[in-house]
Design a protein around this motif. Structure first.
Motif, PDB file in Angstrom:
ATOM      1  N   ARG A   1       0.830  -1.209   0.000  1.00 51.13           N
ATOM      2  CA  ARG A   1       0.000   0.000   0.000  1.00 51.13           C
ATOM      3  C   ARG A   1       0.864   1.258   0.000  1.00 51.13           C
TER       4      ARG A   1
ATOM      5  N   GLN B   1       5.224   6.188  -1.530  1.00 54.49           N
ATOM      6  CA  GLN B   1       6.143   6.436  -0.422  1.00 54.49           C
ATOM      7  C   GLN B   1       7.486   5.745  -0.615  1.00 54.49           C
TER       8      GLN B   1
ATOM      9  N   ARG C   1       1.011   4.354  -2.765  1.00 55.73           N
ATOM     10  CA  ARG C   1       0.902   5.772  -2.408  1.00 55.73           C
ATOM     11  C   ARG C   1       2.144   6.566  -2.825  1.00 55.73           C
TER      12      ARG C   1
END
Length: 232
Positions: free
Chosen positions: A26, A32, A30
């Motif tokens: 996840r 990151q 996103r």
């Protein structure tokens, strides 16, 4: 700032592996962190895409060639200041402190060794930091690289939902983590320690610290050397 990992490997299909799921997956979605798995064989120059040769001085196995690996490292890290890591059983043991240092940086170039090892000249000339995840031998550096990345990704800002989630875990304060309990209050005749249901958070914190000390002293006594006098 996004954490950028580049992995040099003979088996790019092993990535992202489990890092494509759960928290890490996840977080990648996103933006990151990101991962680029690069095949070392792409930098070979013969028609067989050879990357290794026999050890100088004789001996068993094969050794990754310095010229080919050097080209690969230069191609993926030219002009960037990311640390260059080599997953190696003879490396310095990976610690939570080093994990957090890496997480605070722009990323890492990670070399996955195979065969008997890597030509020492490329380690020296390209400034590879040898990193070990334990005193045992794997078939290659890929599983070790996945372990390192897993540890780093989870402490990147915003990856864990609760910023405090990682602050009381094993090794964060030099100790192993205290025991955990949850419902049901009684299970197979065992109950949750009364202190944890007392509502007195100062007492709970003291109990947890004492439990962490006892557990660490029993299982990893070297970690508590010098701590006993502080915690008497």
């Amino acid at each position: 700032m996004s954490f950028k990992a580049t992995v040099l490997t003979l088996y790019p299909e092993m990535f992202p592996g489990h890092l494509g799921t759960s928290l890490a997956g996840r977080a990648a979605e996103r933006g990151q962190w990101s991962l680029d798995a690069v095949n070392i064989r792409d930098f070979a120059e013969d028609r067989h895409r050879s990357v290794d040769d026999t050890p100088a001085g004789g001996g068993a196995g094969m050794v990754l060639r310095a010229d080919i690996l050097g080209r690969a490292i230069d191609a993926v890290s030219a002009g960037d200041d990311r640390p260059r890591l080599l997953m190696s059983p003879r490396g310095k043991p990976l610690t939570q402190a080093r994990v957090r240092e890496l997480a605070e940086g722009p990323g890492a170039v990670i070399v996955c060794g195979r065969f008997e090892g890597v030509d020492q000249r490329v380690i020296d000339r390209r400034g590879l930091e040898e990193v070990s995840i334990g005193d045992y031998i794997l078939s290659g550096g890929e599983p070790a690289a996945l372990v390192l990345l897993d540890a780093v990704i989870r402490v990147l800002p915003g990856v864990m939902g609760n910023a405090l989630s990682g602050t009381h875990e094993s090794f964060e304060n030099g100790l192993l983590e205290h025991p955990h309990y949850t419902r049901p209050a009684e299970w197979e005749g065992e109950t949750i320690p009364d202190v944890l249901t007392s509502g007195n958070h100062a007492v709970i914190d003291k109990w947890r610290h004492e439990q962490a000390l006892r557990l660490t002293a029993a299982r990893r006594p070297e970690l508590v050397a010098g701590k006993e006098s502080d915690d008497e």
